[in-house]
Design an enzyme around this catalytic site. Sequence first.
Site, PDB file in Angstrom:
ATOM      1  N   LYS A 130      68.766  96.208  65.541  1.00  0.00           N
ATOM      2  CA  LYS A 130      67.998  96.865  64.474  1.00  0.00           C
ATOM      3  C   LYS A 130      66.710  96.082  64.283  1.00  0.00           C
ATOM      4  O   LYS A 130      66.641  94.893  64.587  1.00  0.00           O
ATOM      5  CB  LYS A 130      68.808  96.861  63.171  1.00  0.00           C
ATOM      6  CG  LYS A 130      68.329  97.856  62.133  1.00  0.00           C
ATOM      7  CD  LYS A 130      68.850  99.263  62.394  1.00  0.00           C
ATOM      8  CE  LYS A 130      68.230 100.265  61.442  1.00  0.00           C
ATOM      9  NZ  LYS A 130      68.815 101.600  61.576  1.00  0.00           N
ATOM     10  N   ASP A 170      63.996 104.974  61.442  1.00  0.00           N
ATOM     11  CA  ASP A 170      64.886 104.743  60.290  1.00  0.00           C
ATOM     12  C   ASP A 170      64.009 105.004  59.067  1.00  0.00           C
ATOM     13  O   ASP A 170      62.978 105.705  59.176  1.00  0.00           O
ATOM     14  CB  ASP A 170      65.443 103.309  60.305  1.00  0.00           C
ATOM     15  CG  ASP A 170      66.578 103.092  59.296  1.00  0.00           C
ATOM     16  OD1 ASP A 170      67.716 103.459  59.586  1.00  0.00           O
ATOM     17  OD2 ASP A 170      66.313 102.573  58.183  1.00  0.00           O
TER      18      ASP A 170
HETATM   19  P1  NAP Z   1      63.517 108.478  55.374  1.00  0.00           P
HETATM   20  O1  NAP Z   1      63.197 109.708  56.136  1.00  0.00           O
HETATM   21  O2  NAP Z   1      62.481 107.447  55.207  1.00  0.00           O
HETATM   22  O3  NAP Z   1      64.087 108.940  53.957  1.00  0.00           O
HETATM   23  C1  NAP Z   1      64.635 108.026  53.065  1.00  0.00           C
HETATM   24  C2  NAP Z   1      64.935 108.740  51.760  1.00  0.00           C
HETATM   25  O4  NAP Z   1      65.637 107.846  50.911  1.00  0.00           O
HETATM   26  C3  NAP Z   1      63.678 109.159  50.995  1.00  0.00           C
HETATM   27  O5  NAP Z   1      63.964 110.301  50.244  1.00  0.00           O
HETATM   28  C4  NAP Z   1      63.441 107.951  50.090  1.00  0.00           C
HETATM   29  O6  NAP Z   1      62.710 108.271  48.920  1.00  0.00           O
HETATM   30  C5  NAP Z   1      64.848 107.546  49.749  1.00  0.00           C
HETATM   31  N1  NAP Z   1      64.887 106.094  49.492  1.00  0.00           N
HETATM   32  C6  NAP Z   1      64.558 105.093  50.374  1.00  0.00           C
HETATM   33  N2  NAP Z   1      64.674 103.898  49.795  1.00  0.00           N
HETATM   34  C7  NAP Z   1      65.101 104.129  48.542  1.00  0.00           C
HETATM   35  C8  NAP Z   1      65.413 103.286  47.461  1.00  0.00           C
HETATM   36  N3  NAP Z   1      65.307 101.941  47.551  1.00  0.00           N
HETATM   37  N4  NAP Z   1      65.843 103.884  46.321  1.00  0.00           N
HETATM   38  C9  NAP Z   1      65.964 105.234  46.235  1.00  0.00           C
HETATM   39  N5  NAP Z   1      65.669 106.079  47.246  1.00  0.00           N
HETATM   40  C10 NAP Z   1      65.236 105.534  48.384  1.00  0.00           C
HETATM   41  O7  NAP Z   1      64.777 107.694  56.041  1.00  0.00           O
HETATM   42  P2  NAP Z   1      66.017 108.322  56.806  1.00  0.00           P
HETATM   43  O8  NAP Z   1      65.771 108.177  58.255  1.00  0.00           O
HETATM   44  O9  NAP Z   1      66.360 109.633  56.236  1.00  0.00           O
HETATM   45  O10 NAP Z   1      67.159 107.258  56.434  1.00  0.00           O
HETATM   46  C11 NAP Z   1      67.972 107.370  55.274  1.00  0.00           C
HETATM   47  C12 NAP Z   1      69.227 106.543  55.438  1.00  0.00           C
HETATM   48  O11 NAP Z   1      69.966 106.994  56.592  1.00  0.00           O
HETATM   49  C13 NAP Z   1      69.031 105.050  55.662  1.00  0.00           C
HETATM   50  O12 NAP Z   1      70.105 104.339  55.093  1.00  0.00           O
HETATM   51  C14 NAP Z   1      69.095 104.923  57.167  1.00  0.00           C
HETATM   52  O13 NAP Z   1      69.421 103.608  57.580  1.00  0.00           O
HETATM   53  C15 NAP Z   1      70.199 105.906  57.477  1.00  0.00           C
HETATM   54  N6  NAP Z   1      70.257 106.404  58.846  1.00  0.00           N
HETATM   55  C16 NAP Z   1      69.193 107.026  59.404  1.00  0.00           C
HETATM   56  C17 NAP Z   1      69.299 107.518  60.697  1.00  0.00           C
HETATM   57  C18 NAP Z   1      68.176 108.292  61.347  1.00  0.00           C
HETATM   58  O14 NAP Z   1      68.391 108.820  62.441  1.00  0.00           O
HETATM   59  N7  NAP Z   1      67.022 108.447  60.718  1.00  0.00           N
HETATM   60  C19 NAP Z   1      70.471 107.319  61.421  1.00  0.00           C
HETATM   61  C20 NAP Z   1      71.557 106.704  60.815  1.00  0.00           C
HETATM   62  C21 NAP Z   1      71.435 106.243  59.531  1.00  0.00           C
HETATM   63  P3  NAP Z   1      61.168 107.795  48.816  1.00  0.00           P
HETATM   64  O15 NAP Z   1      60.441 108.650  49.798  1.00  0.00           O
HETATM   65  O16 NAP Z   1      60.809 108.049  47.411  1.00  0.00           O
HETATM   66  O17 NAP Z   1      61.162 106.347  49.195  1.00  0.00           O
END
Ligand code: NAP
Length: 449
Positions: A130, A170
């Site tokens: 990561k 991510d």
């Molecule tokens: P993203 O597109 O950047 O979206 C993140 C979302 O979570 C946004 O709505 C953001 O709101 C909110 N958020 C982030 N930090 C926050 C905080 N400290 N408090 C409250 N809300 C928060 O990211 P993503 O890719 O969807 O990832 C979301 C989660 O899934 C993470 O835990 C990541 O590790 C996990 N994940 C992602 C993938 C992937 O393929 N992308 C795969 C496996 C797991 P704001 O815009 O207001 O910050």
Amino acid sequence: MSARLDEKLEPIYQEVLHRNPGESEFHQAVREVLETMGPVLVKYPEFADKKIIQRICEPERQIIFRVPWQDDRGEIHINRAFRVEFNSALGPYKGGMRFHPSVYLGIIKFLGFEQIFKNALTGMPIGGGKGGSDFDPKGKSDDEIMRFCQSLMTELYRHLGEYTDVPAGDIGVGSREIGYMFGQYKRITNRYESGIFTGKGIGWGGSLARKEATGYGTVFFTHEMLKARGDTLEGKKVVVSGSGNVAIYAIEKAHELGAKVIACSDSAGVIIHEAGIDLETVKRIKEVERRRIKAYLEVHKDAKYVEDGNIWSVPCDIALPCATQNELNGKDAELLIKNGCIAVAEGANMPSTPEGIQVFQAAKIAYGPGKAANAGGVATSALEMQQNASRDSWSFDYTQKRLEEIMIGIHKSCYETADEFGAPGNYVIGANIAGFLKVARAMDAMGVI
Ligand code: NAP
């Protein structure tokens, strides 16, 4: 309070605390795995003798570097970036890059540690890693994002490779950022190596269905958990935290499978729309305009917005935490149970605190931990790598079918392993042990390395 650790495992945990001071998220992720390892060491004492668990808890390599960049006014900024290459027993290090101001070594290590077991569960040949930076993409211009990504890649490129380490996206890293990083890699190395990054755009090496994969996969996993209890998603009320990549496509698939998503959020507040979340509006606000979720009200006057609200107070049948770590605590879990929630599947990594998990398990609801429920993203990244290696590109339907089969397989493996170790229906035990055994056997076969 967490469960007690087995007497062989307590010293290992104490050593992790001692060697990695101040990294609370990493400690939490390690503890959660160690709590389920007692029966494994009884059945396979050779893994204790060979110190496999101690070796898994220590990353193979950790890279920390400076990322200087200039903003549009010419001011210089200095960020810190990380790449933790945790375990390569099953394949090249694989795991996303996160850009968020909260990023520090402890966050990247927790994510990298989780990734080892998650990647093993997919059955694909990928190790765990990561990376990320404390850079905040919010409010930055496209040019600033590009300069930052180029500066970061000017160091990171030397550590990557199709057979070495393959990052993806991510939080804060989507196809725009991946494009800038991939472009800089290509420019420095003078090599068009599609296989060094996944989550690329369609048309330059990306895979159809990768963008959708994590959210879709989480919902496929939820559906499998319900089916195992003789139920389905049809007609269920769902709440999904976040409104980023994972949340958007979890909402899409939940709707496709007959459920109704009634709430989503971002870090500023919660949207509740009893008529059902209108996903096209969310996509426009988040994917195109990059605005706050509050803008949803401009289109849907009958929806409600709660600034700083708690999404877990919205009554639902199913909760899908898809935002970030530790976003759902013990009290939130109690609230969900009190309001009739029957299933929780984690699209995000480690969104439930240990207390939250205990509440779900005590209530015996279906609880799918992130390392199983959100493994569809990295699994489809491995499918992207397969397409790149054979210079091929598959159709959306075929790739989605493969994703669904992989999620069904992960569910089966967790379910059967939990049964085998005397904890039927406990997907935490099932996921940790099934993932661990794959990695441990490979490490054992390769000797002391
Ligand atoms: P993203 O597109 O950047 O979206 C993140 C979302 O979570 C946004 O709505 C953001 O709101 C909110 N958020 C982030 N930090 C926050 C905080 N400290 N408090 C409250 N809300 C928060 O990211 P993503 O890719 O969807 O990832 C979301 C989660 O899934 C993470 O835990 C990541 O590790 C996990 N994940 C992602 C993938 C992937 O393929 N992308 C795969 C496996 C797991 P704001 O815009 O207001 O910050």
